[in-house]
Design a protein around this motif. Structure first.
Motif, mmCIF file in Angstrom:
data_model
loop_
_atom_site.group_PDB
_atom_site.id
_atom_site.type_symbol
_atom_site.label_atom_id
_atom_site.label_comp_id
_atom_site.label_asym_id
_atom_site.label_seq_id
_atom_site.Cartn_x
_atom_site.Cartn_y
_atom_site.Cartn_z
ATOM 1 N N THR A 22 -5.861 2.667 -0.879
ATOM 2 C CA THR A 22 -7.238 2.911 -1.323
ATOM 3 C C THR A 22 -7.383 2.836 -2.841
ATOM 4 O OG1 THR A 22 -7.308 4.484 0.482
ATOM 5 C CG2 THR A 22 -9.175 4.505 -1.018
ATOM 6 N N TYR A 23 -6.458 3.522 -3.547
ATOM 7 C CA TYR A 23 -6.583 3.571 -5.015
ATOM 8 C C TYR A 23 -6.354 2.194 -5.627
ATOM 9 C CZ TYR A 23 -6.157 8.574 -4.157
ATOM 10 O OH TYR A 23 -6.337 9.855 -3.682
ATOM 11 N N TRP A 24 -5.376 1.500 -5.053
ATOM 12 C CA TRP A 24 -5.046 0.158 -5.527
ATOM 13 C C TRP A 24 -6.249 -0.764 -5.334
ATOM 14 C CZ3 TRP A 24 -3.470 -4.063 -7.578
ATOM 15 C CH2 TRP A 24 -2.201 -4.165 -8.141
ATOM 16 N N GLU A 25 -6.825 -0.713 -4.136
ATOM 17 C CA GLU A 25 -7.933 -1.617 -3.838
ATOM 18 C C GLU A 25 -9.124 -1.309 -4.734
ATOM 19 O OE1 GLU A 25 -8.989 -2.065 0.324
ATOM 20 O OE2 GLU A 25 -10.893 -2.976 -0.265
ATOM 21 N N SER A 26 -9.398 -0.021 -4.939
ATOM 22 C CA SER A 26 -10.566 0.292 -5.757
ATOM 23 C C SER A 26 -10.325 -0.144 -7.202
ATOM 24 C CB SER A 26 -10.966 1.762 -5.614
ATOM 25 O OG SER A 26 -10.339 2.527 -6.580
ATOM 26 N N ALA A 27 -9.062 -0.037 -7.662
ATOM 27 C CA ALA A 27 -8.753 -0.527 -9.014
ATOM 28 C C ALA A 27 -8.970 -2.040 -9.088
ATOM 29 C CB ALA A 27 -7.316 -0.167 -9.378
ATOM 30 N N ALA A 28 -8.539 -2.765 -8.049
ATOM 31 C CA ALA A 28 -8.688 -4.229 -8.064
ATOM 32 C C ALA A 28 -10.164 -4.633 -8.056
ATOM 33 C CB ALA A 28 -7.970 -4.828 -6.857
ATOM 34 N N ARG A 29 -10.944 -3.937 -7.251
ATOM 35 C CA ARG A 29 -12.381 -4.267 -7.207
ATOM 36 C C ARG A 29 -13.047 -3.975 -8.542
ATOM 37 N NH1 ARG A 29 -14.161 -5.718 -2.287
ATOM 38 N NH2 ARG A 29 -12.730 -5.254 -0.582
ATOM 39 N N MET A 30 -12.610 -2.902 -9.170
ATOM 40 C CA MET A 30 -13.168 -2.562 -10.472
ATOM 41 C C MET A 30 -12.814 -3.643 -11.504
ATOM 42 S SD MET A 30 -12.074 -1.078 -13.506
ATOM 43 C CE MET A 30 -10.565 -0.289 -12.986
ATOM 44 N N LYS A 39 3.602 -8.101 0.008
ATOM 45 C CA LYS A 39 2.391 -8.906 0.212
ATOM 46 C C LYS A 39 1.116 -8.199 -0.257
ATOM 47 C CE LYS A 39 4.267 -12.483 2.531
ATOM 48 N NZ LYS A 39 4.129 -13.765 3.142
ATOM 49 N N THR A 40 1.262 -7.069 -0.943
ATOM 50 C CA THR A 40 0.078 -6.450 -1.531
ATOM 51 C C THR A 40 -0.517 -7.370 -2.582
ATOM 52 O OG1 THR A 40 0.938 -4.246 -1.199
ATOM 53 C CG2 THR A 40 -0.779 -4.456 -2.848
ATOM 54 N N ALA A 41 0.358 -8.004 -3.354
ATOM 55 C CA ALA A 41 -0.123 -8.887 -4.429
ATOM 56 C C ALA A 41 -1.082 -9.926 -3.864
ATOM 57 C CB ALA A 41 1.058 -9.566 -5.111
ATOM 58 N N GLU A 42 -0.736 -10.406 -2.668
ATOM 59 C CA GLU A 42 -1.569 -11.435 -2.059
ATOM 60 C C GLU A 42 -2.968 -10.878 -1.739
ATOM 61 O OE1 GLU A 42 -0.422 -13.071 1.917
ATOM 62 O OE2 GLU A 42 0.020 -14.827 0.662
ATOM 63 N N ALA A 43 -2.983 -9.633 -1.245
ATOM 64 C CA ALA A 43 -4.261 -8.999 -0.918
ATOM 65 C C ALA A 43 -5.091 -8.806 -2.182
ATOM 66 C CB ALA A 43 -4.011 -7.667 -0.230
ATOM 67 N N ILE A 44 -4.418 -8.364 -3.220
ATOM 68 C CA ILE A 44 -5.118 -8.112 -4.487
ATOM 69 C C ILE A 44 -5.662 -9.427 -5.045
ATOM 70 C CG2 ILE A 44 -4.781 -7.333 -6.880
ATOM 71 C CD1 ILE A 44 -4.624 -5.153 -4.532
ATOM 72 N N GLU A 45 -4.847 -10.450 -4.937
ATOM 73 C CA GLU A 45 -5.257 -11.771 -5.412
ATOM 74 C C GLU A 45 -6.551 -12.209 -4.712
ATOM 75 O OE1 GLU A 45 -2.343 -14.830 -4.502
ATOM 76 O OE2 GLU A 45 -2.229 -15.232 -6.653
ATOM 77 N N LYS A 46 -6.604 -11.908 -3.401
ATOM 78 C CA LYS A 46 -7.802 -12.286 -2.629
ATOM 79 C C LYS A 46 -9.024 -11.548 -3.149
ATOM 80 C CE LYS A 46 -5.847 -13.791 1.723
ATOM 81 N NZ LYS A 46 -4.926 -13.185 2.681
ATOM 82 N N ILE A 47 -8.874 -10.249 -3.374
ATOM 83 C CA ILE A 47 -10.021 -9.478 -3.872
ATOM 84 C C ILE A 47 -10.489 -10.047 -5.211
ATOM 85 C CG2 ILE A 47 -10.728 -7.226 -4.810
ATOM 86 C CD1 ILE A 47 -8.836 -5.926 -2.785
ATOM 87 N N LEU A 48 -9.519 -10.327 -6.083
ATOM 88 C CA LEU A 48 -9.879 -10.786 -7.426
ATOM 89 C C LEU A 48 -10.494 -12.188 -7.392
ATOM 90 C CD1 LEU A 48 -6.786 -9.485 -9.435
ATOM 91 C CD2 LEU A 48 -9.121 -8.608 -9.532
#
Ligand code: UDX
Ligand code: UDX
Ligand code: ADP
Length: 482
Positions: free
Chosen positions: A104-112, A132-141
């Motif tokens: 949750t915290y990671w995702e909200s940071a990425a969206r921010m 594979k978190t990096a991949e998820a974050i990459e998608k959000i960004l």
């Protein structure tokens, strides 16, 4: 001038950024956090975490090229490199509860980051996260990119608490994982240049993203496995009359094995080991590898067994009951030289003793009473949401059974037994003669860290239990069943 912003001013973000600022005077480093209290503490004389050498480093850089701020958006917008070092606890509810990492915290940071950015960014994952978190974050960004170019890097942190500054000054290795594209390689190079200010080139390893992420989980799993291995052997030593220190020394002399991280103990704690193994287990299960998952689960099971075994030993040696007896607990932090109590074995040991109706008197040189009462009162998953003690609540009932002092002698006064649960150096040089005089008899010492000189204590009159060492006649006569 390169500008670095780190999101998350915790045990990892704070010390890491302070050292980068110290070693790279030409880089501007800002650490941001949503917690106003944490940021104020970083800006005060009383830093929010206790870590040998940290005060010095912060004092040298703060106000020069290191600052701490709650203005998250501004500093993220201005940064070239953004480290994300937010907490990633184990999920408590829903899919993967008790095992998977809560992102949750990671995702909200990425969206921010995606919301506020106006220029290209290198986004570095510093928290331990599932592969594979990096991949998820990459998608959000990239889905929110507005034409901005994001490069995601994985740069896991290997520092250990209590030696964070030393570890950061002289890391065994720095690991940087990135995409194997021209843009990815360039980003890796940029981050490499930051570390190259003080880390020898041959210690900076570059890999693909997934290898870097998995290496962190694997390293922690291997380390924890060594402790569970030696702890498993410690149980066998007690049963056979072997001495675990002698066995560990002999085993560690094999250069293929090595001497470090072979200290038998009441169990490992800390924010990483259990969380990362649970994470590894979950990833294995999700990838259809139940045998591998079960293999790593065993490391945690042995750790739980070791804590239970310790409590059972205490209770068994006192005629199978500690009800109404005072037990002194020396050390509550998960290891020496830190005030951190996350997953400390002391929580489970104290809860075990309290469950058998003991009264427990606790001393730790770095942990506050408030922290101890919270750790013992509530479900660990409520940790982030402190509740107020009500006189009639079960929480208050536990609080009555627990006292916290700032003095080891006070804690031991009138006690039937002393449990040493953290290896603080000062516990080696306490005046045990004085402690003995003020205790009930027979007086017991249960050394969960093998720090005291058991022979000397026996001369004073104590009955001594040391993990994995030959048992006193008294203990042999009162076998504990785990
Ligand atoms: C660990 C890893 O060492 C570090 O690389 C990673 O980045 C984060 O997790 P940390 O949890 O801070 O660091 O401390 P560590 O020194 O690894 O100790 C973890 C636990 O194992 C402590 O409770 C410690 O007391 C226990 N331990 C360690 C033993 O019981 N026996 C040992 O021989 C070593
Ligand atoms: C082993 C011990 O090493 C030795 O100290 C003991 O006295 C006898 O048992 P040995 O069985 O002769 O010696 O060979 P070793 O080199 O340990 O290899 C054992 C097996 O493990 C081999 O099949 C080897 O291929 C395998 N192995 C070894 C791996 O698969 N990976 C490795 O990294 C190392
Ligand atoms: P670690 O041991 O991994 O450093 P900590 O819990 O000590 O973990 O630190 C994580 C920090 O991240 C906390 O201070 C928390 O307030 C902060 N944090 C979490 N989410 C955000 C966010 N979205 N923006 C800024 N800070 C955050």
């Amino acid at each position: 001038m390169v500008k670095i912003c780190c999101i998350g001013a915790g045990y990892v973000g704070g010390p890491t950024m302070a050292v980068i600022a110290l070693k790279c005077p030409h880089v501007e480093v800002v650490v941001v956090d949503i917690s106003v209290a944490r940021i104020s503490a970083w800006n005060s004389e009383q830093l929010p975490i206790y870590e040998p050498g940290l005060d010095d480093v912060v004092k040298q850089c703060r106000g020069r090229n290191l600052s701490f701020s709650t203005d998250v958006h501004k500093h993220v917008r201005e940064a070239d490199i953004i480290f994300v070092s937010v907490n990633t606890p184990t999920k408590t509810r829903g899919l993967g509860a008790g095992k998977a990492a809560d992102l949750t915290y990671w995702e909200s940071a990425a969206r921010m980051i995606a919301d506020v950015s106006k220029s290209d960014k290198i986004v570095v994952e510093k928290s331990t996260v599932p592969v594979k978190t990096a991949e998820a974050i990459e998608k959000i960004l990239t889905h929110n990119s507005k034409g901005i170019n994001y490069q995601i890097l994985s740069n896991p942190e290997f520092l250990a608490e209590g030696t964070a500054i030393e570890d950061l000054f002289k890391p065994d290795r720095v690991l940087i994982g990135g995409r194997e594209t021209p843009g990815g390689r360039k980003a890796v190079q940029t981050l490499k240049e930051v570390y190259a200010n003080w880390v020898p080139e041959d210690r900076i390893l570059t890999t693909n993203l997934w290898s870097a992420e998995l290496s962190k989980l694997a390293a922690n799993a291997f380390l924890a496995q060594r402790i569970s291995s030696v702890n498993a052997i410690s149980a066998l030593c007690e049963a056979t009359g072997a001495d675990v220190s002698e066995v560990a020394y002999a085993v560690g002399k094999d250069t293929r094995i090595g001497p470090k991280f072979l200290n038998a103990s009441v169990g490992f704690g800390g924010s990483c080991f259990q969380k990362d193994i649970l994470n590894l287990v979950y990833i294995c299960e999700c990838n259809g590898l139940p045998e591998v998952a079960n293999y790593w689960k065993q490391v945690i099971k042995i750790n739980d067994y070791q804590k239970t075994r310790f409590v059972n030993r205490v209770v068994a040696s006192m005629f199978n009951t500690v009800s109404g007896k005072k037990i002194a607990v020396l050390g509550f932090a998960f290891k020496k030289d830190t005030g951190d109590t996350r997953e400390t074995p002391a929580i489970d040991v104290c809860k075990g003793l309290l469950g058998d109706k003991a009264t427990v008197s606790i001393y730790d040189p770095q942990v506050t009473e408030d922290q101890i009462q919270r750790d013992l009162a509530m479900n660990k998953f409520d940790w982030d949401h402190p509740i107020h003690l009500q006189p009639t609540s079960p929480t208050a009932a536990v609080a009555k059974q627990v006292t916290v002092t700032w003095d080891a002698y006070e804690a031991a006064k009138g006690a039937h037994g002393v449990c040493i649960l953290t290896e603080w150096d000062e516990f080696k040089t306490l005046d045990y003669e004085r402690i003995y005089q003020n205790m009930q008899k027979p007086a017991f010492v249960f050394d969960g860290r093998n720090v005291v000189d058991a022979a000397k204590l026996r001369e004073i009159g104590f009955i001594v239990y040391s993990i994995g060492k030959p048992l006193d006649a008294w203990l042999k006569d009162m076998p504990a069943v785990a």
